[in-house]
Every structure is written in C-alpha cells, then in structure tokens.
Design an enzyme around this catalytic site. Sequence first.
Site, short mmCIF file in Angstrom:
data_model
loop_
_atom_site.label_atom_id
_atom_site.label_comp_id
_atom_site.label_asym_id
_atom_site.label_seq_id
_atom_site.Cartn_x
_atom_site.Cartn_y
_atom_site.Cartn_z
N ARG A 50 0.81 -1.21 0.00
CA ARG A 50 0.00 0.00 0.00
C ARG A 50 0.85 1.27 0.00
O ARG A 50 0.48 2.27 -0.62
CB ARG A 50 -0.95 -0.02 1.19
CG ARG A 50 -2.01 -1.10 1.07
CD ARG A 50 -3.04 -1.00 2.17
NE ARG A 50 -4.10 -1.99 1.98
CZ ARG A 50 -5.16 -2.09 2.77
NH1 ARG A 50 -5.29 -1.27 3.80
NH2 ARG A 50 -6.08 -3.01 2.53
N ASP A 160 -12.72 12.65 10.04
CA ASP A 160 -11.88 11.54 9.65
C ASP A 160 -10.45 12.05 9.48
O ASP A 160 -10.24 13.26 9.31
CB ASP A 160 -12.37 10.92 8.33
CG ASP A 160 -11.92 9.47 8.17
OD1 ASP A 160 -12.72 8.56 8.47
OD2 ASP A 160 -10.76 9.25 7.77
#
Length: 291
Positions: A50, A160
Amino acid sequence: MAANLSHEVAAPGLGGPLLGNRDFDFLREFVLAHCGIALSEQKRQLVQGRLLRRLRALGLKDFSAYCELLRRDPDAEMGDLASAISTNVTSFFRESHHYDLLEQTLLPQWLAEKRRSGGRLRIWSAGCSTGEEPYALAMVLAEALEKHAPGVDAKILATDLSPQALAGAREGVYPVDKLGGVSAERRRRWFLRGEGSYAGLACVHPRLRELVAIQPLNLLHEWPMSGVFDAIFCRNVVIYFDKPTKERLFRRYAGKLVPEGYLFLGHSESMHGLNDDFALVGRTVYRKKPA
C-alpha cells in the site's frame, strides 16, 4: 544486512523497493504513536504494497526516504499514511439496528426534550470515511426533525483522518449501485440522480449537506470541539487500535457526551474490560452511566 537497506532489493511481484526491517520498525512505532494502530509483523507485506503507491505519488525512491519525510514533517503525510494502511469499508445504513434505535426511540425523546429546553442536538460521526454514515444519520435526523421538532438546532459533525475519504464525503456523490442500504423512498427523497455524463451517480440532497459539518481530525490528537454530544458513532474504527489507545479514547468519549449520552461501536467491537463509564444497553450500543 540487505534486509535493512530497503532500496537494495526489489519487492517481489510489486515492482518496487523492499520494506526492510529498520524502516518497518520505524513505521510500526510511528503509526502506533500517531494513529494508535498496532501493526504486526504479518502486516509487513500489506504495508509495503500500500505504501508503494505513496512512494510513487511522492516521487520517492525507497522506504528510507519515506521514513525521513515522516521524521521531518509528520503532520503533512499523516492522513495519507493512515488512509494507506487502513481499510475504509462503509455503506449507507450499515448495522441498521443503530438507525432503528435512533429513529424509533432516541430521536423522538431527545427532540422533545430539546424543544422544551431550547437546547441543541449534536451527533458526532467519528471516522466518517467517505460520508455514507453521516449522510445516513442526516436522513434519519431530517425526517425526525420534520415530524417532531422542526425548530430544534440539530447538527452532525463528521470527522476523519484521511484526506481522500473527507474529499469523497464533501463531494457527496456516490454510484447508484452503492445505495443498496437506502430504501426506495429515501432514494427518491434524499438523492439527486445524475444525467448524461453523470449517469449512474447520485448526489446527496442539499438538506443533508446543511445538517452535516465535515472536518479533518486525528482522534489521538487534541479535539477542538468545545461542546458535548448526545451521541457518538465510532464504528469499525477502534478495531485498529491497541488496548491502551482504546482505553484512552473511550475515556475521552465519555467526557464529550452529555449525561447518559450514547456511544455506538461497530459489530466486531466491544468495550468489555476497557471502560467503566458506559453500560451496554443494546447490540454494540453503550450509554454513559450517570455521574
């Protein structure tokens, strides 16, 4: 020695540098300290795959250069790092029993109290991802306001850490096939269907945007909110955290809730053995105990 020099060995099958021991150890410590996420050795390949995308996006040749970037300016990369190593899986009306409790019991009670007292109603979606949760909450809240107390000051805070997730939440545009949890009636009322080049997409109704404030926030850092909340939704977030981080977070949530306010967790999460400020009152539903 080569395992510690991440630029010397290509990552098998990934077309990029290998994440060596030294850099992985740094990343584990950094992520735990700044994000509360505990990475096991078994996560090395996932992290490597990732973060390769971040290396390419930033034009960095290896993981050592990425670690040096984090040392120099951790805040600048924090959101993208967290986005890369966590999985944002969400949907509209996920764990529908939480919304049923709000719609059928809690919101009618709260709104009646607020109408009498002139108080405000506040709900926090902590870890809102791309916005499905806060907009689902906004649908339920908007309908309850119309039915029970049109004049009450009610808002949803959605936060977030991920810049990409927040951008999606602010845009409020979703593929129609992602609206599976939304009833046909609510689809007609709360979404605007795209046409032409926007065919297959749906945009949330402006009324929902009015109810939702979207802000970046790292749950491990300072919280700028001065007021308290009637309910906090933190679902499928603490699953990433280690035990001490969960304990601290639950204590902080208790401090940001009104007396007997509600905390909603995800289906695989529990507060058992981690906090005494709350009582379990439903399936992954906790109520703050009276002082």
